[in-house]
Scaffold this motif. Sequence first.
Motif, PDB file in Angstrom:
ATOM      1  N   PHE A 139       0.860  -1.180   0.000  1.00 26.95           N
ATOM      2  CA  PHE A 139       0.000   0.000   0.000  1.00 26.95           C
ATOM      3  C   PHE A 139       0.897   1.232   0.000  1.00 26.95           C
ATOM      4  O   PHE A 139       1.719   1.401   0.909  1.00 26.95           O
ATOM      5  CB  PHE A 139      -0.912   0.018   1.233  1.00 26.95           C
ATOM      6  CG  PHE A 139      -1.891  -1.121   1.285  1.00 26.95           C
ATOM      7  CD1 PHE A 139      -3.132  -1.028   0.664  1.00 26.95           C
ATOM      8  CD2 PHE A 139      -1.587  -2.288   1.951  1.00 26.95           C
ATOM      9  CE1 PHE A 139      -4.035  -2.067   0.710  1.00 26.95           C
ATOM     10  CE2 PHE A 139      -2.480  -3.342   2.009  1.00 26.95           C
ATOM     11  CZ  PHE A 139      -3.719  -3.232   1.381  1.00 26.95           C
ATOM     12  N   GLN A 140       0.767   2.062  -1.006  1.00 29.82           N
ATOM     13  CA  GLN A 140       1.520   3.314  -1.084  1.00 29.82           C
ATOM     14  C   GLN A 140       0.549   4.459  -0.836  1.00 29.82           C
ATOM     15  O   GLN A 140      -0.294   4.780  -1.686  1.00 29.82           O
ATOM     16  CB  GLN A 140       2.195   3.442  -2.445  1.00 29.82           C
ATOM     17  CG  GLN A 140       3.203   2.339  -2.730  1.00 29.82           C
ATOM     18  CD  GLN A 140       3.886   2.483  -4.067  1.00 29.82           C
ATOM     19  OE1 GLN A 140       3.843   3.542  -4.690  1.00 29.82           O
ATOM     20  NE2 GLN A 140       4.537   1.421  -4.518  1.00 29.82           N
ATOM     21  N   VAL A 141       0.651   5.044   0.350  1.00 33.97           N
ATOM     22  CA  VAL A 141      -0.292   6.072   0.786  1.00 33.97           C
ATOM     23  C   VAL A 141       0.471   7.344   1.113  1.00 33.97           C
ATOM     24  O   VAL A 141       1.709   7.367   1.118  1.00 33.97           O
ATOM     25  CB  VAL A 141      -1.088   5.605   2.013  1.00 33.97           C
ATOM     26  CG1 VAL A 141      -1.929   4.385   1.664  1.00 33.97           C
ATOM     27  CG2 VAL A 141      -0.144   5.275   3.182  1.00 33.97           C
ATOM     28  N   HIS A 142      -0.251   8.412   1.389  1.00 29.71           N
ATOM     29  CA  HIS A 142       0.390   9.655   1.815  1.00 29.71           C
ATOM     30  C   HIS A 142       1.086   9.430   3.157  1.00 29.71           C
ATOM     31  O   HIS A 142       0.579   8.726   4.032  1.00 29.71           O
ATOM     32  CB  HIS A 142      -0.634  10.781   1.917  1.00 29.71           C
ATOM     33  CG  HIS A 142      -1.235  11.128   0.588  1.00 29.71           C
ATOM     34  ND1 HIS A 142      -2.449  10.625   0.166  1.00 29.71           N
ATOM     35  CD2 HIS A 142      -0.780  11.929  -0.415  1.00 29.71           C
ATOM     36  CE1 HIS A 142      -2.716  11.100  -1.041  1.00 29.71           C
ATOM     37  NE2 HIS A 142      -1.733  11.893  -1.419  1.00 29.71           N
ATOM     38  N   GLY A 143       2.278  10.062   3.301  1.00 31.51           N
ATOM     39  CA  GLY A 143       3.147   9.739   4.422  1.00 31.51           C
ATOM     40  C   GLY A 143       2.876  10.466   5.716  1.00 31.51           C
ATOM     41  O   GLY A 143       3.778  10.551   6.568  1.00 31.51           O
ATOM     42  N   GLY A 144       1.695  10.984   5.928  1.00 32.71           N
ATOM     43  CA  GLY A 144       1.393  11.628   7.206  1.00 32.71           C
ATOM     44  C   GLY A 144       1.255  10.599   8.320  1.00 32.71           C
ATOM     45  O   GLY A 144       0.754   9.492   8.103  1.00 32.71           O
ATOM     46  N   PRO A 145       1.687  10.919   9.528  1.00 32.37           N
ATOM     47  CA  PRO A 145       1.603   9.971  10.641  1.00 32.37           C
ATOM     48  C   PRO A 145       0.183   9.484  10.899  1.00 32.37           C
ATOM     49  O   PRO A 145      -0.024   8.302  11.223  1.00 32.37           O
ATOM     50  CB  PRO A 145       2.143  10.767  11.836  1.00 32.37           C
ATOM     51  CG  PRO A 145       3.011  11.820  11.229  1.00 32.37           C
ATOM     52  CD  PRO A 145       2.367  12.167   9.930  1.00 32.37           C
ATOM     53  N   ALA A 146      -0.819  10.346  10.753  1.00 29.94           N
ATOM     54  CA  ALA A 146      -2.202   9.942  11.003  1.00 29.94           C
ATOM     55  C   ALA A 146      -2.680   8.929   9.966  1.00 29.94           C
ATOM     56  O   ALA A 146      -3.392   7.972  10.296  1.00 29.94           O
ATOM     57  CB  ALA A 146      -3.114  11.172  11.013  1.00 29.94           C
ATOM     58  N   VAL A 147      -2.279   9.123   8.712  1.00 33.59           N
ATOM     59  CA  VAL A 147      -2.677   8.188   7.658  1.00 33.59           C
ATOM     60  C   VAL A 147      -2.062   6.816   7.905  1.00 33.59           C
ATOM     61  O   VAL A 147      -2.735   5.784   7.817  1.00 33.59           O
ATOM     62  CB  VAL A 147      -2.252   8.722   6.271  1.00 33.59           C
ATOM     63  CG1 VAL A 147      -2.565   7.696   5.181  1.00 33.59           C
ATOM     64  CG2 VAL A 147      -2.948  10.035   5.974  1.00 33.59           C
ATOM     65  N   VAL A 148      -0.770   6.807   8.213  1.00 31.51           N
ATOM     66  CA  VAL A 148      -0.076   5.536   8.455  1.00 31.51           C
ATOM     67  C   VAL A 148      -0.673   4.820   9.663  1.00 31.51           C
ATOM     68  O   VAL A 148      -0.920   3.607   9.626  1.00 31.51           O
ATOM     69  CB  VAL A 148       1.433   5.789   8.653  1.00 31.51           C
ATOM     70  CG1 VAL A 148       2.146   4.497   9.062  1.00 31.51           C
ATOM     71  CG2 VAL A 148       2.047   6.355   7.386  1.00 31.51           C
ATOM     72  N   ALA A 149      -0.925   5.558  10.739  1.00 30.75           N
ATOM     73  CA  ALA A 149      -1.492   4.950  11.939  1.00 30.75           C
ATOM     74  C   ALA A 149      -2.877   4.367  11.663  1.00 30.75           C
ATOM     75  O   ALA A 149      -3.223   3.276  12.143  1.00 30.75           O
ATOM     76  CB  ALA A 149      -1.558   5.978  13.066  1.00 30.75           C
ATOM     77  N   ALA A 150      -3.683   5.072  10.883  1.00 28.69           N
ATOM     78  CA  ALA A 150      -5.024   4.576  10.565  1.00 28.69           C
ATOM     79  C   ALA A 150      -4.958   3.309   9.723  1.00 28.69           C
ATOM     80  O   ALA A 150      -5.733   2.358   9.938  1.00 28.69           O
ATOM     81  CB  ALA A 150      -5.814   5.656   9.833  1.00 28.69           C
ATOM     82  N   LEU A 151      -4.031   3.242   8.773  1.00 29.01           N
ATOM     83  CA  LEU A 151      -3.900   2.056   7.926  1.00 29.01           C
ATOM     84  C   LEU A 151      -3.402   0.866   8.739  1.00 29.01           C
ATOM     85  O   LEU A 151      -3.917  -0.258   8.598  1.00 29.01           O
ATOM     86  CB  LEU A 151      -2.954   2.348   6.761  1.00 29.01           C
ATOM     87  CG  LEU A 151      -2.714   1.188   5.786  1.00 29.01           C
ATOM     88  CD1 LEU A 151      -4.021   0.658   5.218  1.00 29.01           C
ATOM     89  CD2 LEU A 151      -1.774   1.618   4.657  1.00 29.01           C
ATOM     90  N   LEU A 152      -2.427   1.077   9.598  1.00 24.61           N
ATOM     91  CA  LEU A 152      -1.932  -0.019  10.442  1.00 24.61           C
ATOM     92  C   LEU A 152      -3.018  -0.512  11.387  1.00 24.61           C
ATOM     93  O   LEU A 152      -3.148  -1.717  11.642  1.00 24.61           O
ATOM     94  CB  LEU A 152      -0.701   0.437  11.235  1.00 24.61           C
ATOM     95  CG  LEU A 152       0.552   0.793  10.408  1.00 24.61           C
ATOM     96  CD1 LEU A 152       1.674   1.256  11.322  1.00 24.61           C
ATOM     97  CD2 LEU A 152       1.010  -0.396   9.575  1.00 24.61           C
ATOM     98  N   GLY A 153      -3.817   0.415  11.917  1.00 29.62           N
ATOM     99  CA  GLY A 153      -4.915   0.020  12.782  1.00 29.62           C
ATOM    100  C   GLY A 153      -5.958  -0.801  12.029  1.00 29.62           C
ATOM    101  O   GLY A 153      -6.517  -1.766  12.571  1.00 29.62           O
TER     102      GLY A 153
END
Length: 579
Positions: A139-153
């Motif tokens: 998954f290549q998503v925007h690198g903001g911490p909130a986006v990454v945290a939401a995807l991992l969750g």
Amino acid sequence: MMNTPCNIYLRLWPKLNLKIYRRCQQWILLNNQVSPTLHKKCVLARFYSHAVNGNYTHDSTIFSLSSGHGKCGVAVVRVSGPATWSVLQNIAQFKEKPAPRLALVRKLVNPNTRIVIDKGLVLYFQGPHSFTGEDSAEFQVHGGPAVVAALLGALHGVPGCRQALPGEFTKRAFQNAKLDLTEVEGLGDLIHAETEVQRRQALRQMEGDLGHLYQQWRTDIIKSVADLEAFIDFSEDQDIEDEVVQQVHARVGKLNDEIARHLDDKRQGERLREGVHVAIIGEPNVGKSSLLNAICQRPAAIVNDVAGTTRDVIETHVSLGGYPVLLSDTAGLRETEDKVEKEGVRRALQRAQQADVKVLVFDISRLQGQREPLRNMYQFIQHEIETLGLNDFNKEEHPDNVFDVRTKSKKNERVSYSSSFLKDYIIVFNKLDIVEEINIQNIIGQSKERSVQTNTVEADEQHGNGVPIVTEGDLTTYCISCTSGKGMDALVTALTRKVEQMCGNPLSGHPSLTQARHRAHLTACVAHLDHFRSGRPGGDIVLQSESLRRALREIGKLTGRITTEDILDVIFHDFCIGK
């Protein structure tokens, strides 16, 4: 069967949990019995409990952020395992499997809340044609911490998925035979490479050059073991000539020589991987810290005209010509009653002993009052080395190559010396800016054995006239000024050349050893091959073949492939016994 906790384990194996394991531990403590068998069963039960309840097996699907942490333009999250298709269905909302290696823009949602996380690229890799050998996705998503945290969750919410352990993607690639151990180590070195030459060496190892070399040696040993096994088991019943044993000895002898040459590499690959250790040593206030700052081009060490400013070893990493160097500034070497400074001197001597290159610095301004020039540079350096306390470890490292000063008579003093231990030294005379040119010639002098050259590279508008480079025999000394920069280019060039000689070119010839682990296994392998070759002709072939088996085991540990099936395959393939 008695109702001991371990027997309960065996009966309730599919339902194990941590609570039962702790009960077993309590039973051991209460009964004061710690038998090896019981302990082994408990450990196995603990492992299986993790496997069932924690999903630490290949039945689990792992995920992790593969790009760097923190804010960035694009973040990459990797997924690998049997539940990859379920992840794509639940998060990327695929109705059918996408074509492998095709980048698709998808809207990503949380499978539990149905809230949109982001819009990004999704790639599917079908096993075994993936890095891990399993079904995988990125998954290549925007690198903001909130986006990454939401995807991992969201990935945590998919059944069968868990966070990957450190290095687990690469571990699965190894376990699925996508990489051998040398390629895994090369990948790790490539990730941690800080210089260009380190990158080249790591990339060559990751591409399998070193693994292919070890695999070829392993194949030769397997062939030799198979020949001996066939001779032992079938020589009386089948048409197997006695020349087979002679061929094995010839093959093993050639292989032994190849491995020995591979080991005799002066640690070039290991030095390139870890960095060449360069220690700057000398008396207090000769400009060691200034030299460190000049080479690394930043104020890494405090510079002051008060002698003894540096009390500890100061380290900094630099790249010279693409080669990694660990540069160390040390305390000034002198006799002192100060406890702190005395400890600094001890550490300086220790660092000098451990260093690959020693830059010995002198203050040339302190020599301008001498009545006679330095007629014998070797003798001067010998005296200084003994005065600074450096001669002790030089005698230990080079017992046959230390200075030997003999006097024929009181009127005619003759000095004989061997300078081979000075190959690890670079001699520097600093503070050239405060000594007049005429005094420099008087200090260093000239003789038939000595060549005083002017470095024309330094002759520019900024530095004025060239600086002298003194060559006597195989010893070269450099006159510099850390303040004005005069002579620094020549010194850095000489240091770079010496580092390059120590590390070699990682792209030429056979790939180099890069790990102490490789050296240990290959040394043990050579010992077993030597033991095989030392066997008497016509001796017990069974015992000799055991030495080859042990050598094969050591080679197998290098790449992670240890098996006896390969030997059986060669036996039946080459000799076609029983066809």
